[in-house]
Write an enzyme that holds these catalytic residues in place. Structure first.
Site, PDB file in Angstrom:
ATOM      1  NE  ARG A  56      83.893 128.221  16.992  1.00 25.81           N
ATOM      2  CZ  ARG A  56      85.190 128.442  16.938  1.00 25.81           C
ATOM      3  NH1 ARG A  56      85.853 128.243  15.843  1.00 25.81           N
ATOM      4  NH2 ARG A  56      85.857 128.850  18.004  1.00 25.81           N
ATOM      5  CB  THR A  57      78.349 131.696  19.322  1.00 22.09           C
ATOM      6  OG1 THR A  57      78.720 130.338  19.543  1.00 22.09           O
ATOM      7  CG2 THR A  57      76.900 131.896  19.709  1.00 22.09           C
ATOM      8  CE  LYS A  85      80.283 153.346  34.340  1.00 21.03           C
ATOM      9  NZ  LYS A  85      79.553 154.179  33.378  1.00 21.03           N
ATOM     10  NE  ARG A 106      79.193 131.914  24.224  1.00 21.97           N
ATOM     11  CZ  ARG A 106      79.869 131.177  23.362  1.00 21.97           C
ATOM     12  NH1 ARG A 106      81.185 131.275  23.296  1.00 21.97           N
ATOM     13  NH2 ARG A 106      79.253 130.345  22.550  1.00 21.97           N
ATOM     14  CG  HIS A 134      76.054 126.872  23.031  1.00 21.16           C
ATOM     15  ND1 HIS A 134      75.374 127.850  22.333  1.00 21.16           N
ATOM     16  CD2 HIS A 134      77.348 126.944  22.596  1.00 21.16           C
ATOM     17  CE1 HIS A 134      76.209 128.460  21.513  1.00 21.16           C
ATOM     18  NE2 HIS A 134      77.407 127.927  21.656  1.00 21.16           N
TER      19      HIS A 134
HETATM   20  C1  NCD Z   1      81.390 125.921  22.222  1.00 20.79           C
HETATM   21  C2  NCD Z   1      80.941 126.713  23.426  1.00 20.79           C
HETATM   22  O1  NCD Z   1      81.147 127.938  23.485  1.00 20.79           O
HETATM   23  O2  NCD Z   1      80.359 126.082  24.301  1.00 20.79           O
HETATM   24  N1  NCD Z   1      81.855 126.743  21.183  1.00 20.79           N
HETATM   25  C3  NCD Z   1      80.949 127.220  20.284  1.00 20.79           C
HETATM   26  O3  NCD Z   1      80.039 127.962  20.624  1.00 20.79           O
HETATM   27  N2  NCD Z   1      81.066 126.789  19.031  1.00 20.79           N
HETATM   28  C4  NCD Z   1      82.355 124.841  22.558  1.00 20.79           C
HETATM   29  C5  NCD Z   1      83.626 125.201  23.266  1.00 20.79           C
HETATM   30  O4  NCD Z   1      83.913 126.366  23.547  1.00 20.79           O
HETATM   31  O5  NCD Z   1      84.375 124.263  23.535  1.00 20.79           O
END
Ligand code: NCD
Length: 303
Positions: A56-57, A85, A106, A134
């Protein structure tokens, strides 16, 4: 309106004026999407660095950039030769800033977003740093709460599940701390309670909260924010197995209830699919809101 920040690593950095501006801009971006997008980010490139899986992100960042005429370069998993590396994170960020105008990252380790922002010459966005924060998820959660409930002040918010490792509930709690007369109910097993850093934030701000283990305590709230038990943060798989389905929300729980059910997704069983057809179920609308909110943020950070 430009934001008060250059980088976004934590929702604690945001002011009320920032969130007001982002929510208003996100609403305007829904209209931009409806007319097929525009070109305001033409010539701009987003580098999406995903050291940890994401659907999603990542896709919503990409969709947001493309809706505004911008482009994306990405690196993840096995393409990440710098990781194998042994390049430092700092070197990777400085190098990538030579290729892109803005970076979203991320990473599985808490604190890496601050390290990256400290050296990044271009705007940097934390797309999740381990069990830390997040912030873009919290902004889309906030936008969803406003859309679903009409306003944010005065709401009773229940958060359920893995409050210890779930970064979304940390970021969202800090962000909601900007609003008035809120109260929280945190529902979790004892071993997955909200970390001290979050509960001490609430105490400092005199925001009332209760910590309970029974899901029923959240059913009369205005918002019920369900979360997944974060399998990838457990060293002991038996402990994860014992906790993973401690809370399962079903349509029966919601009979006669007005509560708005949210979840950052992915769900892995904690919301039964019989909830999906109920008007309470806001989680797929919530995921969709990720695009206008990230469009707003990208265009404001690139102004
Ligand atoms: C969340 C995350 O990555 O923290 N997912 C997201 O970005 N929608 C929640 C999760 O992974 O449970």
């Amino acid at each position: 309106m430009p934001l008060s920040i250059k980088h976004l690593t934590s929702t604690k950095q945001l002011t009320k004026a920032d969130t007001d501006a982002i929510l208003a801009e996100a609403a305007a971006m829904e209209k931009v999407i409806a007319k097929g997008g525009d070109d305001r980010l033409h010539g701009k490139i987003l580098a999406a660095l995903f050291y940890e899986p994401s659907t999603r992100t990542r896709l919503s960042f990409e969709a947001a950039m493309q809706r505004l005429g911008g482009q994306i370069v990405t690196a993840d998993g096995f393409q990440f030769s710098s990781l194998y590396k042994g390049e430092t994170l700092e070197d990777t960020i400085i190098m990538v800033s030579g290729y892109a105008d803005i970076i979203a990252m991320r990473h599985p380790e808490q604190g890496t977003a601050d390290r990256a922002a400290a050296v990044s010459p271009v705007p940097f966005i934390n797309a999740g740093d381990g069990p830390g924060q997040h912030p873009t998820q919290a902004l889309l959660d906030l936008y969803t709460i406003q859309k679903e409930r009409g306003s944010i002040d005065g709401l009773h918010i229940a958060m359920v599940g893995d409050l210890k490792y779930g970064r979304t509930v940390h970021s969202l709690t800090y962000l909601l701390g900007l609003y008035k007369n809120l109260r929280f109910t945190y529902v979790s097993p004892d071993s997955l309670k909200m970390p001290e850093k979050v509960s001490s934030f609430l105490k400092e701000k005199n925001i009332p909260y209760e910590e309970v283990t029974d899901l029923h305590a959240g059913l009369d709230a205005d918002v019920l924010y369900m979360t997944r038990v974060q399998k990838e943060r457990f060293d002991d798989s038996a402990e994860y197995e014992a906790l993973k389905l401690k809370y399962i929300l079903t349509a029966d729980h919601l009979k006669g209830k007005k509560v708005t059910v949210m979840h950052p997704l992915p769900r892995v069983g904690e919301i039964s699919t019989d909830v999906d057809a109920l008007p309470n179920a806001a989680y797929f609308r919530q995921a969709k809101n990720g695009v206008p909110v990230r469009m707003a943020l990208l265009s404001m950070l690139l102004q």
